[in-house]
Write an enzyme that holds these catalytic residues in place. Sequence first.
Site, mmCIF file in Angstrom:
data_model
loop_
_atom_site.group_PDB
_atom_site.id
_atom_site.type_symbol
_atom_site.label_atom_id
_atom_site.label_comp_id
_atom_site.label_asym_id
_atom_site.label_seq_id
_atom_site.Cartn_x
_atom_site.Cartn_y
_atom_site.Cartn_z
ATOM 1 N N PRO A 98 0.824 -1.222 0.000
ATOM 2 C CA PRO A 98 0.000 0.000 0.000
ATOM 3 C C PRO A 98 0.847 1.255 0.000
ATOM 4 C CG PRO A 98 -0.937 -1.613 1.484
ATOM 5 C CD PRO A 98 0.372 -2.179 1.014
ATOM 6 N N CYS A 99 0.452 2.217 -0.858
ATOM 7 C CA CYS A 99 1.309 3.374 -1.124
ATOM 8 C C CYS A 99 0.768 4.681 -0.561
ATOM 9 C CB CYS A 99 1.499 3.528 -2.635
ATOM 10 S SG CYS A 99 -0.038 3.838 -3.536
ATOM 11 N N GLN A 100 -0.379 4.651 0.127
ATOM 12 C CA GLN A 100 -0.994 5.916 0.538
ATOM 13 C C GLN A 100 -0.076 6.756 1.410
ATOM 14 O OE1 GLN A 100 -2.447 2.974 0.467
ATOM 15 N NE2 GLN A 100 -4.574 3.097 -0.197
ATOM 16 N N PHE A 152 3.009 7.131 1.158
ATOM 17 C CA PHE A 152 4.101 7.706 0.372
ATOM 18 C C PHE A 152 3.593 8.647 -0.714
ATOM 19 C CE2 PHE A 152 5.816 3.185 1.035
ATOM 20 C CZ PHE A 152 6.339 3.495 2.277
ATOM 21 N N ASN A 168 5.482 0.758 -6.627
ATOM 22 C CA ASN A 168 4.943 1.747 -5.713
ATOM 23 C C ASN A 168 4.859 3.108 -6.418
ATOM 24 O OD1 ASN A 168 4.437 3.193 -3.019
ATOM 25 N ND2 ASN A 168 4.842 1.095 -2.347
#
Length: 301
Positions: free
Chosen positions: A74-76, A78, A113
């Site tokens: 999960p990239c939220q 970053f 990502n």
Amino acid sequence: MRVVDLFCGCGGLSLGVLKAGMNVVASYDNWAAAIAVYNANFDHCVHAVNLGNEDDAAALIAAHQPEMIIGGPPCQDFSSAGLRNEDNGRGGLTLSYARIISKVLPTWFVMENVSTIIKTNKLTEAKEIFKSQGYGLTQIVLNAALCGVPQKRKRFFLIGKLDTEDDFLAPYLRAKLSSKEMTLRDYFGDSLGLEYYYRHPRSYARRGIFSIDEPSPTVRGVNRPLPSGYKLHPNDPVSCLDGIRPLTLHERSMIQTFPADFKFFGSKSDIEQMIGNAVPVNLGTFVANAINAYINDAGKS
């Protein structure tokens, strides 16, 4: 090539590597809505597992004897789309991904990502974990519009191979890049039945109207209607708003290069999030084809 997909979401990366001829034998996620969609579109098993429980997850994954692990933690935390804080909790799943790989030790891994991850300490820590296990690493930010996707979407990839020098895959990735960004017209022709469309801007200081003769901006996890009071921006390529509409869920999924018959269902917000979070299918194929080319060349030497 036996592949396991972690944090698989609705399956963009899985479908991408399948198109390149690889064999996805299992996938893992912990989001029930995405797992249901994934199950409706793939023949192999997807497992509901908390990948933050690294020892248990690694034991389950190792049983599949993967030659490659792929995934996009999960990239939220970053992302530039919000208040970036890599210590909010989800950023730690990047380290979980690295530690799972360090336990399973597949020959290959691919981690995807947002491009802003390159500025984070979590990436530095993850790379240290990979290097400690003997992986050579290739790091690159790819513009999807140069990789067979009609969308200007920058994504980070870290590709690892055991007992190999760093940057081993970079020449193969760069050699396959297009010299021209793909537009919506390049991909769809005139089948969308429109010339211009609305994409809700993050700020009204930015334009909201786009042409099909350019790549789509990044498909996000929200899609709003044209506001009744929208005022034309100086960079909007139209002089009036007659006939301008936002793209549909189905159109947005196809811009992510999902096939037209890919089954999405669930709440509108869940579907929007799945589509916005997904790795564009053709971007996954692009990376997998570069890996295939590297393997083929290695087999000749």
